[in-house]
Design an enzyme around this catalytic site. Structure first.
Site, mmCIF file in Angstrom:
data_model
loop_
_atom_site.group_PDB
_atom_site.id
_atom_site.type_symbol
_atom_site.label_atom_id
_atom_site.label_comp_id
_atom_site.label_asym_id
_atom_site.label_seq_id
_atom_site.Cartn_x
_atom_site.Cartn_y
_atom_site.Cartn_z
ATOM 1 N N CYS A 83 0.828 -1.222 0.000
ATOM 2 C CA CYS A 83 0.000 0.000 0.000
ATOM 3 C C CYS A 83 0.853 1.259 0.000
ATOM 4 C CB CYS A 83 -0.902 0.017 1.229
ATOM 5 S SG CYS A 83 -1.933 -1.439 1.362
ATOM 6 N N HIS A 332 -8.824 3.955 -1.435
ATOM 7 C CA HIS A 332 -7.470 3.407 -1.315
ATOM 8 C C HIS A 332 -7.165 2.436 -2.461
ATOM 9 C CE1 HIS A 332 -3.766 2.108 0.331
ATOM 10 N NE2 HIS A 332 -4.195 1.208 1.203
HETATM 11 C C1 LIG Z 1 -14.546 -3.523 5.014
HETATM 12 C C2 LIG Z 1 -14.673 -4.434 3.816
HETATM 13 C C3 LIG Z 1 -14.424 -5.899 4.235
HETATM 14 C C4 LIG Z 1 -16.084 -4.309 3.251
HETATM 15 O O1 LIG Z 1 -16.164 -5.098 2.099
HETATM 16 P P1 LIG Z 1 -17.570 -5.724 1.625
HETATM 17 O O2 LIG Z 1 -18.248 -6.359 2.794
HETATM 18 O O3 LIG Z 1 -17.286 -6.582 0.450
HETATM 19 O O4 LIG Z 1 -18.394 -4.491 1.209
HETATM 20 P P2 LIG Z 1 -19.203 -4.382 -0.136
HETATM 21 O O5 LIG Z 1 -18.249 -4.020 -1.225
HETATM 22 O O6 LIG Z 1 -20.082 -5.588 -0.318
HETATM 23 O O7 LIG Z 1 -20.096 -3.118 0.154
HETATM 24 C C5 LIG Z 1 -21.242 -3.182 0.995
HETATM 25 C C6 LIG Z 1 -21.682 -1.743 1.228
HETATM 26 O O8 LIG Z 1 -20.772 -1.089 2.132
HETATM 27 C C7 LIG Z 1 -20.136 0.010 1.484
HETATM 28 N N1 LIG Z 1 -18.724 -0.072 1.837
HETATM 29 C C8 LIG Z 1 -17.857 -1.010 1.429
HETATM 30 N N2 LIG Z 1 -16.675 -0.800 2.047
HETATM 31 C C9 LIG Z 1 -16.848 0.278 2.830
HETATM 32 C C10 LIG Z 1 -16.013 0.954 3.711
HETATM 33 N N3 LIG Z 1 -14.780 0.545 3.897
HETATM 34 N N4 LIG Z 1 -16.486 2.055 4.371
HETATM 35 C C11 LIG Z 1 -17.755 2.449 4.182
HETATM 36 N N5 LIG Z 1 -18.626 1.823 3.348
HETATM 37 C C12 LIG Z 1 -18.155 0.753 2.691
HETATM 38 C C13 LIG Z 1 -20.356 -0.186 0.012
HETATM 39 O O9 LIG Z 1 -20.389 1.069 -0.678
HETATM 40 C C14 LIG Z 1 -21.688 -0.872 -0.019
HETATM 41 O O10 LIG Z 1 -22.716 0.094 0.172
HETATM 42 P P3 LIG Z 1 -24.077 0.007 -0.663
HETATM 43 O O11 LIG Z 1 -24.681 -1.326 -0.265
HETATM 44 O O12 LIG Z 1 -24.840 1.192 -0.177
HETATM 45 O O13 LIG Z 1 -23.652 0.052 -2.089
HETATM 46 C C15 LIG Z 1 -13.645 -4.058 2.725
HETATM 47 O O14 LIG Z 1 -13.956 -2.760 2.252
HETATM 48 C C16 LIG Z 1 -12.225 -4.078 3.280
HETATM 49 O O15 LIG Z 1 -11.643 -5.134 3.523
HETATM 50 N N6 LIG Z 1 -11.599 -2.912 3.459
HETATM 51 C C17 LIG Z 1 -10.199 -2.830 3.867
HETATM 52 C C18 LIG Z 1 -9.294 -2.872 2.663
HETATM 53 C C19 LIG Z 1 -7.832 -3.085 3.053
HETATM 54 O O16 LIG Z 1 -7.499 -3.910 3.856
HETATM 55 N N7 LIG Z 1 -6.937 -2.311 2.442
HETATM 56 C C20 LIG Z 1 -5.540 -2.398 2.715
HETATM 57 C C21 LIG Z 1 -5.250 -1.667 3.957
HETATM 58 S S1 LIG Z 1 -3.597 -1.862 4.534
#
Ligand SMILES: CC(C)(COP(=O)(O)OP(=O)(O)OC[C@H]1O[C@@H](n2cnc3c(N)ncnc32)[C@H](O)[C@@H]1OP(=O)(O)O)[C@@H](O)C(=O)NCCC(=O)NCCS
Length: 384
Positions: A83, A332
């Site tokens: 990242c 990100h």
């Molecule tokens: C948190 C996380 C697991 C959610 O993934 P998910 O469950 O597949 O979420 P989805 O893509 O199915 O989205 C579901 C809903 O939440 C929202 N959403 C997804 N991620 C979000 C987040 N991080 N913050 C706020 N809303 C989020 C989407 O827009 C969607 O909304 P909608 O239903 O109104 O369209 C994923 O975003 C994640 O792992 N984030 C961290 C990424 C990471 O680790 N990066 C590297 C860092 S070192």
């Protein structure tokens, strides 16, 4: 050493993009070239930051970009540092301009992963951890940062609501950023009620998976002056490292690589943390921003959370942290993030940040790390 400047910046929107990885890299790079008021032939080399080109069936992106720009004879280099790839790429480009190898080059960061879905993206990202000790044991990044958050809650006077306040602040800033991924106002209650991802972190404590590309034009001061237009000077650059796995660290509520990189950058710039007007920091999870602001020495250890509670890091408060919306709201796209932070600093210091402008800002800082901070780069910029 040559003085090094940022002369132009360009970015796609961050979010779920339908164009391919080479197309978005080209769009951002062409926008940066146009913004700098130069022609593609003025660009002598490219530094590309990208982690999972393989997910969109294109690695070795540099020659593809240069061909698309009509300058296929120019060299390019791809850099991967999880990242933190964007800031590490920026650092290598900076060193090459400072050393006099090139008078003008483009740094482009890109990621295109959302089409692979949550399961695959989580798996890919886990390859950036120390896979032997972490990824293969089933710990993905939300789990690792949840461990840090749990330790912080235990060691210091902090609550989950305090972490939630970081997300609320960054969403408030992201709403003002037309290129941000999650432009949605949220409240502390919304965060607290959102689904638990890895306790104590909830959905709104996490950054999303994003696609996107960001580019900047880096050049010598002479080149910048000869080509007119607004530019910003790079006055500090620092790098640091930490043990790859969390278990190898003495404490997990601090990130050693941030401290090393920041101290080197402050020393080089000849400034103290108090001189920084705003900072784009690596807030992949809300806990990360709190730890970052302490390791960057804006606040004492354990006091970053109090600063959030007292609203001292919001736009135009004591120090504006993540005026772009940060990773949390702006998004990100991992290879692009570090370069995107420089785009924000350039926009702020050249008066193009619109409603999210940090008033009277002269000095901006970028902080971007890979994985849980195993690699890190910090850069400091000054308006001219
Ligand atoms: C948190 C996380 C697991 C959610 O993934 P998910 O469950 O597949 O979420 P989805 O893509 O199915 O989205 C579901 C809903 O939440 C929202 N959403 C997804 N991620 C979000 C987040 N991080 N913050 C706020 N809303 C989020 C989407 O827009 C969607 O909304 P909608 O239903 O109104 O369209 C994923 O975003 C994640 O792992 N984030 C961290 C990424 C990471 O680790 N990066 C590297 C860092 S070192």
């Amino acid at each position: 050493m040559e003085k090094v400047c940022v002369l132009g910046a360009g970015s796609t929107r961050y979010g779920n993009l339908s164009d391919g990885i080479a197309d978005i890299t080209t769009q951002a790079s062409a926008a940066a070239i146009e913004d700098a008021g130069i022609a593609p032939k003025d660009v002598k080399a490219a530094y590309i930051s990208n982690v999972f080109g393989v997910a969109d069936k294109q690695v070795h992106l540099g020659p593809v970009l240069m061909s698309n720009l009509g300058i296929p004879d120019r060299p390019s280099l791809s850099i991967e540092s999880a990242c933190g790839s964007g800031s590490v790429s920026f650092r290598e480009a900076y060193a090459n301009v400072a050393a006099g190898f090139y008078d003008c080059l483009v740094v482009s960061g890109v990621e295109k992963v959302t089409h692979t879905g949550t399961e695959w993206t989580t798996t890919y990202f886990a390859y950036c951890s120390d896979y032997f000790y972490e990824g293969q044991m089933g710990v993905s990044f939300p789990g690792l940062f949840a461990s840090m958050a749990r330790a912080y809650l235990t060691e210091f006077d902090a609550t989950e609501e305090d972490f939630a306040q970081v997300a609320v602040k960054n969403h408030n800033n992201g709403i003002l950023n037309p290129k941000a991924h999650l432009r949605k106002k949220i409240t502390v209650d919304d965060v607290m009620r959102s689904a638990v991802i890895a306790s104590p972190l909830k959905l709104f404590d996490c950054c999303p998976f994003s696609d996107g590309a960001s580019s900047v034009i880096l050049c010598t001061e002479k080149f910048a002056k000869d080509h007119g237009g607004d530019y910003v000077e790079v006055i500090g650059s620092g790098r640091g490292g930490s043990p790859a796995a969390l278990q190898g660290r003495e404490h997990i509520t601090t990130i050693p690589s941030t401290r090393t990189a920041a101290d080197a950058a402050y020393r080089m710039a000849g400034i103290t943390p108090k001189d920084v007007d705003f900072a784009e920091v690596h807030d992949c999870f809300t806990i990360a921003e709190v730890v970052d602001t302490e390791d960057l020495r804006f606040f004492e250890k354990g006091e970053g959370i109090q600063a959030v509670r007292e609203d001292r890091t919001s736009l135009n408060s004591d120090i504006s942290v993540n005026p772009s919306g940060g990773l949390k709201s702006k998004g990100h796209p991992i290879g692009a993030t570090g370069v995107g932070q420089v785009v924000e600093v350039f926009d702020q210091l050249t008066g193009r940040a619109g409603e999210r402008t940090v008033k009277d800002a002269k000095i901006g800082l970028t902080h971007n790390f890979g994985a849980t901070g195993a690699s890190c780069a910090v850069h400091i910029f000054q308006s001219v």
